[in-house]
Enzyme design. Structure first.
Site, mmCIF file in Angstrom:
data_model
loop_
_atom_site.group_PDB
_atom_site.id
_atom_site.type_symbol
_atom_site.label_atom_id
_atom_site.label_comp_id
_atom_site.label_asym_id
_atom_site.label_seq_id
_atom_site.Cartn_x
_atom_site.Cartn_y
_atom_site.Cartn_z
ATOM 1 N N ASP A 108 -8.293 17.557 16.327
ATOM 2 C CA ASP A 108 -8.763 17.392 15.128
ATOM 3 C C ASP A 108 -9.385 18.521 14.615
ATOM 4 O OD1 ASP A 108 -7.586 14.768 14.800
ATOM 5 O OD2 ASP A 108 -8.786 13.904 15.123
ATOM 6 N N LEU A 109 -10.212 18.534 15.599
ATOM 7 C CA LEU A 109 -11.384 19.480 14.591
ATOM 8 C C LEU A 109 -10.987 21.520 14.441
ATOM 9 C CD1 LEU A 109 -14.807 18.405 17.173
ATOM 10 C CD2 LEU A 109 -14.278 18.243 14.610
#
Length: 396
Positions: free
Chosen positions: A171-172
């Site tokens: 996600d990051l």
């Protein structure tokens, strides 16, 4: 007087949870005006992912990626809500969304629809699998993508189950890729005068994260195994246990450093034919690591770290989170920031981007749900009576 790098850039943020909001927080830190669109009453679901939470009730999860933003509550399933977003788009520079592919079309907020309203708009989509391909219709979750992409197959102990990374790293990383794409599209707009669609997916990002391990497969056709804390191409480059049960990381990247390691440990392993070069050490990994591990148990972690650092051998402890955030280097680099919120203070993780002339700015804490609804709508030209009516209808 310094300004911010993205001053004057207006972002309509239709994203939620982690990946998309991490990108828009980065843009906000760099000076963009980011208006976060949330559902009335519920808001971003991460507002309710608690405990843990701060004293004012804001969840720690939501606070991770939502500072420097305004919160506007809008029900985009209603015609009135869609009209509000369309008005915002008219003078926006960027729209960020992480809906399933095609999910915004029924609201008239897909790329083809909104680019007719504002051809200069950079429309940034973050999805699980991208807007093309046989899996484009599927939803994406960090955990699932870690498995699909092969990341979990190379993470964890050599024996036993594969492990996910301890944070939602896909996600990051995808959020960072989205920021890069948005900024590239903004730069291109200065040349062309028009915006474009930025299409970033969790799966694409995770495949990129395979890095040298993925390239090892492409070079040989072999399937890379899990090696736990070891490195596939460098030895010794891993975790060792020391006296007292503590651990350290030794990152020995070349033959000169290995000679220094041997000197510090009072051994002549580097003079043995099977260990004299890194390729040979990789071939004889198990024998060397067994010898080294036995020797490491003779002293404590801090004793080893002291002598290795004096010999300029790359090494380090394995900190817990509290130890990491208390490091003088972390504090000096302002990686923990205190922001006022609701008559108290909250601490948030800082930005890693350090710009000398246009530094990031920490202006506001993560917003309360809908705290900026009235001001944003007023700026769009809505009267007090119109806003009250929208509130009564549940649109905002």
């Amino acid at each position: 007087m310094s300004t911010t790098a993205l001053a004057g850039i207006k972002v309509v943020d239709l994203s939620r949870v982690l990946a998309g909001p991490s990108a828009t927080q980065c843009l906000a830190d760099l000076g963009a005006e980011v208006i976060k669109i949330e559902r009335p009453k519920e808001g971003d679901e991460t507002r309710h992912w608690a405990p843990p939470q701060f004293a004012d009730g804001t969840s720690a999860y939501f606070s991770t990626v939502n500072r420097n933003k305004q919160s506007l509550t809008v029900d985009i399933s209603t015609p009135e809500g869609q009209e509000i977003i369309q008005k915002m788009i008219l003078d926006a520079d960027v729209l960020v969304e992480n809906y399933k592919v095609g999910g915004l079309k029924k609201y008239g907020l897909d790329y083809d629809s909104v680019k007719a309203l504002n051809p200069r708009l950079v429309y940034a989509s973050l999805t699980g699998f991208g807007h093309t391909g046989p899996d484009s219709h599927k939803p994406g979750y960090d955990y699932i993508i870690q498995g699909l992409s092969g990341l979990m197959s190379i993470t964890g102990p050599e024996q036993g189950m594969p492990h996910k990374v301890g944070v939602a790293v896909v996600d990051l990383f995808s959020g960072l890729n989205l920021v890069i794409g948005i900024q590239a599209a903004l730069l291109a707009r200065y040349q062309t005068g028009t915006g474009q669609h930025v299409d970033v997916s969790l799966l694409d990002s995770a495949v990129t994260m395979l890095g040298n391990v993925g390239m090892n497969h492409l070079a040989t056709g072999n399937v890379p195994p899990r090696l736990g804390n070891a490195h596939p191409s460098i030895v010794p480059y891993q975790v060792f246990e020391t006296a007292g049960g503590q651990h350290l990381i030794l990152a020995c990247g070349n033959d000169k450093q290995f000679a220094a390691v041997c000197n510090v440990m009072g051994q002549d392993w580097n003079q043995e034919e099977r260990f004299e070069t890194n390729p040979k050490r990789v071939l004889h990994r198990e024998a060397l690591i067994e010898l080294m591990q036995e020797e490491f148990l003779s002293h404590t972690r801090d004793q080893w770290l002291s002598v290795f650092e004096a010999a300029q051998v790359p090494c380090g402890p394995i900190n817990n989170i509290a130890e990491a955030l208390a490091m003088p280097q972390v504090i000096e680099r302002e990686m923990v920031i205190v922001l006022p919120k609701n008559d108290t203070d909250i601490s948030v993780l800082g930005s890693p981007i350090k710009l000398s002339a246009t530094p990031v700015s920490y202006r506001t804490a993560p917003p309360n749900l809908g705290q900026d609804t009235v001001s944003v709508l007023t700026n769009l030209g809505y009267t007090a009576e119109q806003i009250e009516k929208l509130q009564q209808q549940g649109v905002v």
